[in-house]
Design a protein around this motif. Sequence first.
Motif, short mmCIF file in Angstrom:
data_model
loop_
_atom_site.label_atom_id
_atom_site.label_comp_id
_atom_site.label_asym_id
_atom_site.label_seq_id
_atom_site.Cartn_x
_atom_site.Cartn_y
_atom_site.Cartn_z
N LEU A 1 45.39 45.61 26.23
CA LEU A 1 44.07 45.88 26.82
C LEU A 1 43.63 47.29 26.42
O LEU A 1 42.47 47.55 26.14
CB LEU A 1 44.19 45.76 28.34
CG LEU A 1 42.89 45.69 29.14
CD1 LEU A 1 42.10 44.44 28.78
CD2 LEU A 1 43.20 45.69 30.63
N LYS B 1 39.75 45.47 37.22
CA LYS B 1 39.62 44.05 37.54
C LYS B 1 40.95 43.32 37.50
O LYS B 1 41.21 42.42 38.28
CB LYS B 1 38.67 43.39 36.53
CG LYS B 1 37.29 43.10 37.09
CD LYS B 1 36.59 42.08 36.22
CE LYS B 1 35.10 42.33 36.17
NZ LYS B 1 34.49 41.81 34.95
N HIS B 2 41.79 43.67 36.51
CA HIS B 2 43.09 43.02 36.37
C HIS B 2 44.18 44.05 36.64
O HIS B 2 45.01 44.33 35.78
CB HIS B 2 43.27 42.46 34.96
CG HIS B 2 42.16 41.55 34.54
ND1 HIS B 2 42.13 40.22 34.89
CD2 HIS B 2 41.03 41.78 33.82
CE1 HIS B 2 41.02 39.67 34.39
NE2 HIS B 2 40.35 40.60 33.75
N LYS C 1 38.12 46.87 33.01
CA LYS C 1 39.05 45.73 33.00
C LYS C 1 40.36 46.07 33.68
O LYS C 1 40.99 45.19 34.26
CB LYS C 1 39.30 45.25 31.57
CG LYS C 1 38.12 44.47 31.00
CD LYS C 1 38.53 43.57 29.86
CE LYS C 1 37.35 42.77 29.34
NZ LYS C 1 37.63 42.05 28.10
N SER C 2 40.79 47.32 33.59
CA SER C 2 42.07 47.62 34.24
C SER C 2 41.89 47.64 35.75
O SER C 2 42.86 47.42 36.49
CB SER C 2 42.72 48.90 33.70
OG SER C 2 41.79 49.88 33.44
N ASP D 1 46.82 44.02 38.10
CA ASP D 1 48.21 43.56 38.02
C ASP D 1 48.65 43.37 36.57
O ASP D 1 49.80 43.01 36.31
CB ASP D 1 48.36 42.24 38.78
CG ASP D 1 47.39 41.19 38.28
OD1 ASP D 1 46.35 41.56 37.67
OD2 ASP D 1 47.67 39.99 38.46
N ASN D 2 47.76 43.55 35.61
CA ASN D 2 48.14 43.31 34.22
C ASN D 2 47.40 44.28 33.29
O ASN D 2 46.64 43.89 32.42
CB ASN D 2 47.83 41.85 33.84
CG ASN D 2 48.31 41.49 32.44
OD1 ASN D 2 49.14 42.19 31.85
ND2 ASN D 2 47.77 40.41 31.89
N SER E 1 31.16 35.40 34.00
CA SER E 1 32.13 35.82 35.01
C SER E 1 31.47 36.01 36.38
O SER E 1 32.14 36.33 37.36
CB SER E 1 32.90 37.06 34.57
OG SER E 1 32.06 37.98 33.96
N THR F 1 44.58 39.67 25.93
CA THR F 1 44.68 40.88 26.76
C THR F 1 44.54 40.51 28.24
O THR F 1 44.91 41.29 29.10
CB THR F 1 43.61 41.92 26.37
OG1 THR F 1 42.33 41.28 26.34
CG2 THR F 1 43.90 42.50 24.99
N VAL F 2 43.96 39.33 28.50
CA VAL F 2 44.09 38.77 29.85
C VAL F 2 44.89 37.47 29.73
O VAL F 2 44.86 36.81 28.69
CB VAL F 2 42.71 38.50 30.52
CG1 VAL F 2 41.96 39.79 30.75
CG2 VAL F 2 41.87 37.54 29.71
N ARG F 3 45.62 37.14 30.77
CA ARG F 3 46.53 35.99 30.70
C ARG F 3 45.76 34.70 30.48
O ARG F 3 44.72 34.48 31.08
CB ARG F 3 47.34 35.90 32.00
CG ARG F 3 48.60 35.08 31.87
CD ARG F 3 49.69 35.69 30.98
NE ARG F 3 50.38 36.80 31.60
CZ ARG F 3 50.64 37.95 31.00
NH1 ARG F 3 50.28 38.16 29.75
NH2 ARG F 3 51.26 38.92 31.63
N GLN F 4 46.28 33.85 29.57
CA GLN F 4 45.61 32.59 29.25
C GLN F 4 46.57 31.43 29.54
O GLN F 4 47.76 31.52 29.25
CB GLN F 4 45.26 32.54 27.75
CG GLN F 4 44.36 33.65 27.26
CD GLN F 4 42.90 33.45 27.66
OE1 GLN F 4 42.50 32.38 28.08
NE2 GLN F 4 42.12 34.51 27.53
#
Length: 341
Positions: free
Chosen positions: A136, A127-128, A124-125, A130-131, A210, A59-62
């Motif tokens: 998510l 924090k991220h 989380k939306s 852009d994604n 984090s 759900t976050v880019r890896q």
Amino acid sequence: MTENMPQETKQEKKKVIFSAIQPSGTITLGNYIGALRNWVKLQDDYNCIFAVADLHAITVRQDPKIFKQNILNAYALLLACGIDTEKSPFFIQSHVHTHAELAWILNCYTQFGELSRMTQFKDKSQKHADNVNAGLFTYPSLMAADILLYQADLVPVGADQKQHLELARNIADRFNGIYGKTFTIPDGYISKVGSRIMSLQDPTKKMSKSDENVNAWVAVLDNPDTIMKKFKRAVTDSEAVVRVGEGKDGINNLIGIMSSVTGKTADEITVEFEGKGYGDFKQAVGEAVVEELRPIQERFNDYIKNKDYLEEQYRKGAEFALRISQRTLDKAMKKIGYVLK
Ligand code: TRP
């Protein structure tokens, strides 16, 4: 052992516990004391099933290479912490296809409004930004699938996952309401021991990897020098008395850690450090943590080198998990009206 497990489950009527951890790269002392160590202790009294939640992780880019290593590291580290695959099936989530399948189904029994209210999604939306992907958003229905597939009675979760567990209960209850009893409604499992470990730099916040300040957290795999350094830099107060008290968040946290790793009570620790300064105390906490983690680090170093052993373990775990979870998935699909092959 794995072969006999379902029968044993029936005979002994031990409750089923399911939990999972994301392969996020760093497992902290907070994860260890607050969660993992308790999982290890539960293995005799419950039918535990554990997983590395690698589906959740994207759900976050890896980064592909790092991600792969993180998955294996998480698996090896949990073994090193004491997950015993003779007692507890332990698998990698993406190896068991029923998870993604039931997650899809549960998505259709989960409301947009419910998912919108999840505080973790909102955080989380932000924090991220852009994604903000659909995964998510629907993350909680995958987590519900993880839990419901094994008919788990209990799920040990921290405060941050409570709302997701609550949603899993609601989804299960809704499905059961429509089709008759299909899923066990899971309860949270609150551990009796193991305090919440706070940041070493801002002890009003939970210890989190984090945190930008690396001195705020200790990783289970940090080397002894790093661990000692981080404890020496830990924030304290000006009273210079090792005791639990109001406005002493830093010392309270260090006493909590000391107590967790040595088994001594806070009072015993206060007596032991009477007349001694915080410097001595921090040194002692650091050393106790180093000693607690040393055997885990040694075992980790063995496991991670032994790819065949790891593979044997996670394959065995996946095989068991598939067998159990397929029954639940079939049951749910049949109730919905699917034509089972
Ligand atoms: N979402 C959990 C976390 O980030 C990990 C997880 C995935 C989990 N599936 C689960 C925890 C099922 C408990 C039960 O910490």
